[in-house]
Every structure is written in structure tokens, then in C-alpha cells.
Design an enzyme around this catalytic site. Structure first.
Site: not given
Ligand SMILES: Nc1ncnc2c1ncn2[C@@H]1O[C@H](COP(=O)(O)OP(=O)(O)O)[C@@H](O)[C@H]1O
Ligand SMILES: [Mg+2]
Lengths: 323, 268
Positions: B38, B40-41, B44, B163
Site C-alpha cells: 500500500h 507508504g508501506s 520506494s 511504480e
Molecule cells: N525523504 C523522506 N523523509 C522522511 N520520511 C520519508 C521520506 N520518504 C518517505 N518517507 C516516509 O517513509 C514511509 C515509506 O515511504 P515510501 O518508501 O515512499 O513508500 P511507498 O513507496 O511504499 O509508497 C512513508 O511513511 C513516508 O512518509
Molecule cells: Mg513509492
């Protein structure tokens, strides 16, 4: 604002396309200096002739270059008019009394309307413009009937005409030269040429490699950012905001509401871009190879020699005051 | 040993909250795995850790027996390419040709070799007619294909798609999937990050991330027998799959199925 293309590069095959961008950049700069050294119309006419010959040998369509001059047409006209009116040296060539009379003013208004309507045709715009100016002159000169409001003297001096032709031709040559550069050189080659020319700057701690990358990335993102600004404006217009309308206070508010999202997007973008570049093995300051190895060849040498020859010629002309 | 091993990986950004918790994962050469999760999981974040854009808080990432560290990161990056989500934010070159060249230029490949490879890989992704075009003249799908060409030209072993199709229209999305299938057939290892279950079905194996933890790691066929896993992981089942599971659950006959479908199409 859609489909903005960087520069005005048009693919071609003439010798100008085969030159090293560095040669072209330096040659254009030197030729500009040479043009500024010239002091008489005859000399400039020769230079203009040489410029045309370069275009012909380089197989560049003169129509293309002329079209490139369009945006600065107003500047040329303004320069011309300015010189004619304000230079009061030499013998008097024209000394006429122009009259603002009832009849001339009415005809003038009618003539202006006709001209505006004709320009809607979108063809012969420039010719129509000159026709219009000539018309205005004839109307003010000869239609002296009816109540006369005021008159003024239209005086043209020999030097005025000379200077205006001189300045306009000089401007034409210089713009033609820079148009030839951008017309025959890809933006990437241009930045690479600039980069190589700036190599010596590394002795004062500026990496010309990174600098060129910054230039080319900025070039690359200008259309994207404009596109984005457009989208945001549309989105806000759909919510009832319109930058073109409203009081100054509202306008400022709307500009801020445009800038804030643009900055947020730009920050996100630069973070993403840095990740993308790093994941593709980019390391700041590290040596990279280039797809186009710049190559200073025989043709470049010939052009360089010719450029130096032209510069020498114009220095001689100036010193010896030929023509 | 697998091609890529992730062992007890933990990660957090500056804040207190752990974004990835105890990730253990091995990927074999030539495999196509889908990482499903989902928003924010942590998908990335995991991808960025694998290419060394972020460093683990704890645990290790091992690629071909080489542990990812400050010393090895540049070597390891040569083996992994990543296509990101936003086509506009990863196009570096002024023209298509420059963009495909960018990675190779960084690897200091000689010019003549680069030009050959650009032609070859542009052809491979069907962009050979577009080499002199600028990004503003291209669609999102075309930009993603150019990103792929740029990675192929670096001759990596793995491509991660984070994605990469999510901002594309359905047509370009399907087209891009065809190219990815082709790459997999040719032996590339594919890590496909997505929140779209349908897209994940093309893979050999599926890893479901849930709030920063590996919730499931199994063959696609196994995952298909457990629709409740997707719901547990906050993932939305595609309509066709939902109908299928609804029907099976009720154990309906062929006749009842027909009636059900009638009803469904009338409701729409
Ligand atoms: N550069 C960042 N600094 C702080 N928190 C981050 C950053 N990038 C992502 N997050 C947090 O880390 C969590 C996972 O993000 P992400 O890996 O982008 O998820 P996804 O790609 O599955 O949507 C999220 O809660 C997001 O808010
Ligand atoms: Mg992502």
C-alpha cells in the site's frame, strides 16, 4: 506555451554543421568584434555581402534567417527612426512641413483602420507596415485642408540617414551571425562547446563539466516548468481565480498561489532528479566521456584562418580608413 | 547463494518511526519478482536502499557476494538500474540521444561505442525515430521507455521499476508491460514495485509489504489462493478478481453465476 523547442536548431548538411561548436562560438564572437570596428556604410555593405555569401556556401536558407529576424523587427525600426529624427549633422536632405489638419487627421484614422484590417491577412505584414508609414507621410504632407491644428517640421539630415542605415545594417549582420550559430548548432553541442571553452576556469575552482551539466539541465527543464505553470494556472482558473483580472492586491495573491506550488514541485523534482542521476552512476566532479567528441579538424582550421583574416581586414580598414 | 540477498534490514528516516523492519529477502538471477504494498508501506525506500541511495540503519544488502557499503556502492550501481515513477523527473538529457547516453557517459564509455549502443537500444524500445526529440515532445510512456533504454545501455543485471507505470495511461501501461516481459525473457532480473495487483500477476513471485514489514513472500499461484492477504495488506482487489472470489466463496453453480453476472451488469 506548448511544445517549446529549445534554441532554433534545424538539421542540415552544410559545412557550418560540420564545424566544432567551439570554432563557431569563437568565430562568431570575433566576427562581431570585427563588425563593430567598421566605420562606413561601404565597409558594412561588404561585410553584409560576406555574411550572405557565408549563408549561401553554408546552404542555409536566407528566408529562414530572415524569419529569425522577425522578433527584432520592431527594434530595427525603432533604431532607424531614432537615428533619422535625432541626428542633426550634415547637409539637410529633406525639410518639409507636416500638417495636422481636420482632413489629414480623419484620413489618417481611416488609413490606420485599413492597415489594421489588412494585417489580419497575416501576409506581407512587413511590406504593409512600410506602406502604412509611407501613407502617413503622404497624408500629413499633402492633405492640408480644413482647420489646421498644428504643424511641425520634418527635417532629415544627410548624417541622420547615413547613421540610421549604418546602425541597422550593423545590427542585421550581428543578429544574422548569432542566428547562424544557433541554427546550425544543437543545444547540447553549444553547451559542450561552452564547457570546453570554460575549461581554464578550473584553475579558479569552477568545474566546467558540472557547470555545463547545470546549464543543460536548466535548458531541459524550462519547457517542463512552463508547462507546469500553465497547468497550475488552469487549475486555479477553474476554481475562479484569474491572474489576468482583478485588483493589484488580488493579482499578487494569485501570483503567490502560483509560486508556492511551483516551488514545492520544483523541490520534489530536484530530489527525484538527483536520485535518478546518482542511480545512473553519476558522481559529481568525476570525469565523464561524451557522446560527441569535439574534434578540431581541417575545416575548423580553415574557418579559424578565414575569421582571423576577416578581423585583420576590418582592423586594416579602420586604421587606413579605406572606403 | 542468491544473486541479491537482503538480511535483517532496518531503516528509518530522521524521525523515530521505523520505515522498514527486519526485511529478509533473496532474489535469484533471472527472476521476476513483484513487490506489492500500500501507499507508504516502504516500497520506494527499499528500492533506494538496494541501489545505495540510502544506507541501512541495520542489516546488510549483498549483491553477487559483495556487501553494499560506501566503498562498493559505485561498483554495485553498475549492476542495477532503476526506473522511477515520474517520467519527467528522471529525464536528464536535452534530447533523447543525450538521455540514453547519460549513464554511459558516467561509466566513461568511449564515444563511438556509446553511439552504437544508443542506436541499438533505442531500436529495442521502439524509439529510434525520436533520437533528436526533446522531452517536451514525448509522451510519458515514451519517456519511460527511454529510461529503460538508458539502463539497458549500461548493461545492468537487474532493473527495478518503482511504480514506473502508475502515471501512464492504460495504453502506454500495457505497452510498457510488453517491453518488460521481453526483457525478462532475455534473462534480466526484474523487480517490479507496484500497488496494482493485476500488474504483479506477471511476476514469478510476489512479496507483499505491509507497514514496512514483509507480510508474504510466495509464488503468484499461492497468493492467488489467499485473497484475504491482499485485504489484510490494504490492497484493492481488481473487479474481475473480486467477482471471482465472491463467486467461489458462495460455491455457486453455473446457472447462478449467469444470474449473478446479469445482476452485476445491470447494476452498472
Ligand atoms: N525523504 C523522506 N523523509 C522522511 N520520511 C520519508 C521520506 N520518504 C518517505 N518517507 C516516509 O517513509 C514511509 C515509506 O515511504 P515510501 O518508501 O515512499 O513508500 P511507498 O513507496 O511504499 O509508497 C512513508 O511513511 C513516508 O512518509
Ligand atoms: Mg513509492
Amino acid at each position: 506555451m506548448k511544445n517549446i523547442i529549445i534554441g532554433q536548431y534545424i538539421p542540415g548538411t552544410g559545412f557550418l554543421y560540420k564545424l566544432d561548436p567551439r570554432t563557431k562560438i569563437i568565430a562568431v564572437l570575433i566576427l562581431m568584434v570585427a563588425v563593430f570596428l567598421l566605420k562606413s556604410i561601404t565597409q558594412l555593405m561588404i561585410a553584409f555581402g560576406i555574411a550572405i555569401i557565408i549563408l549561401i556556401i553554408g546552404k542555409i536558407s536566407i528566408v529562414r534567417v530572415a524569419r529569425g529576424l522577425k522578433p527584432i523587427f520592431i527594434l530595427l525600426v525603432f533604431t532607424f527612426v531614432f537615428q533619422i529624427f535625432f541626428n542633426k549633422e550634415g547637409t539637410v536632405w529633406v525639410d518639409e512641413t507636416l500638417t495636422f489638419s481636420l482632413v489629414s487627421l480623419i484620413v489618417l484614422v481611416a488609413w490606420t483602420i485599413v492597415w489594421r484590417l489588412l494585417t489580419k491577412l497575416k501576409k506581407f505584414k512587413m511590406m504593409l507596415f512600410f506602406l502604412y508609414i509611407a501613407g502617413v507621410y503622404l497624408i500629413l504632407r499633402y492633405l492640408t485642408y480644413g482647420t489646421i491644428f498644428s504643424t511641425f517640421n520634418f527635417v532629415v539630415h544627410e548624417k541622420g540617414v547615413e547613421m540610421s542605415i549604418f546602425v541597422v545594417i550593423r545590427l542585421l549582420i550581428i543578429i544574422t551571425l548569432s542566428t547562424v550559430l544557433t541554427l546550425t548548432t544543437k543545444p547540447t553541442d553549444l553547451t559542450q562547446g561552452i564547457e570546453k571553452l570554460m575549461r581554464p576556469l578550473k584553475y579558479i575552482g569552477i568545474s566546467s563539466d558540472d557547470f555545463a551539466l547545470i546549464i543543460s539541465i536548466s535548458l531541459r527543464y524550462i519547457p517542463t516548468i512552463l508547462d507546469e505553470a500553465n497547468k497550475i494556472m488552469l487549475a486555479q482558473a477553474s476554481r475562479g481565480a484569474d491572474i489576468a483580472e482583478g485588483k493589484l492586491k488580488d493579482k499578487i495573491k494569485q501570483i503567490i498561489s502560483l509560486l508556492v506550488p511551483m516551488f514545492i514541485i520544483a523541490f520534489k523534482r530536484s530530489e527525484d532528479l538527483a536520485d535518478a542521476m546518482e542511480s545512473r552512476n553519476f558522481v559529481p566532479g568525476r570525469e565523464r566521456t561524451r557522446i560527441y567528441d569535439l574534434h578540431f579538424g581541417l575545416l575548423d582550421l580553415m574557418v579559424a584562418l578565414m575569421t582571423i583574416g576577416l578581423l585583420t581586414g576590418s582592423i586594416m580598414a579602420r586604421v587606413l580608413w579605406i572606403g | 547463494m542468491a544473486y541479491l540477498d537482503i538480511e535483517h534490514l532496518h531503516f528509518q528516516y530522521s524521525s523515530k518511526r521505523m520505515v522498514l523492519k527486519d526485511i529478509n529477502l533473496s532474489i535469484n538471477k533471472g527472476e521476476w519478482i513483484a513487490i506489492l504494498g500500500h501507499n507508504g508501506s516502504g516500497k520506494s525506500t527499499l528500492a533506494k536502499l538496494i541501489v545505495g541511495l540510502l544506507s541501512p540503519k541495520e542489516g546488510s544488502i549483498i549483491i553477487e557476494g559483495q556487501k553494499l557499503s560506501d566503498e562498493t556502492v559505485y561498483d554495485i550501481r553498475k549492476k542495477i538500474g532503476i526506473v522511477f515513477q515520474n517520467p519527467d523527473n528522471q529525464f536528464v538529457g536535452v534530447t533523447v540521444r543525450d538521455d540514453i547516453a547519460f549513464g554511459m557517459e558516467n561509466l566513461q564509455i568511449p564515444a563511438t561505442e556509446m553511439l552504437e549502443k544508443i542506436d541499438f537500444y533505442a531500436q529495442k524500445v521502439g524509439m529510434e525515430q525520436f533520437l533528436d526529440k526533446e522531452p517536451s515532445q514525448l509522451s510519458g510512456g515514451q519517456k519511460q521507455r527511454i529510461a529503460i533504454a538508458g539502463i539497458l545501455a549500461m548493461q545492468t543485471d537487474i532493473i527495478i521499476f518503482d511504480e514506473a507505470t502508475s502515471m501512464l495511461d492504460p495504453g502506454s501501461r500495457a505497452e510498457l508491460m510488453e517491453y518488460i516481459k521481453e526483457l525478462h525473457r532475455e534473462g534480466l532480473t526484474i523487480i517490479m514495485i507496484t500497488h496494482d495487483i493485476e500488474e504483479a500477476l506477471f511476476a514469478d513471485r510476489m512479496i507483499i509489504l505491509k507497514s514496512g514489514e514483509i507480510y508474504q513472500d510466495c509464488e503468484i499461484s499461492v497468493a492467488l489462493r489467499h485473497p484475504e492477504w491482499f485485504e489484510e495488506a490494504y490492497l484493492e482487489l481488481p473487479t474481475a478478481m473480486r467477482i471471482y472470489y465472491d463467486l467461489r466463496q458462495d460455491g455457486e453453480t453455473y446457472q447462478e453465476l449467469e444470474e449473478y453476472l446479469w445482476e452485476f451488469s445491470l447494476k452498472k
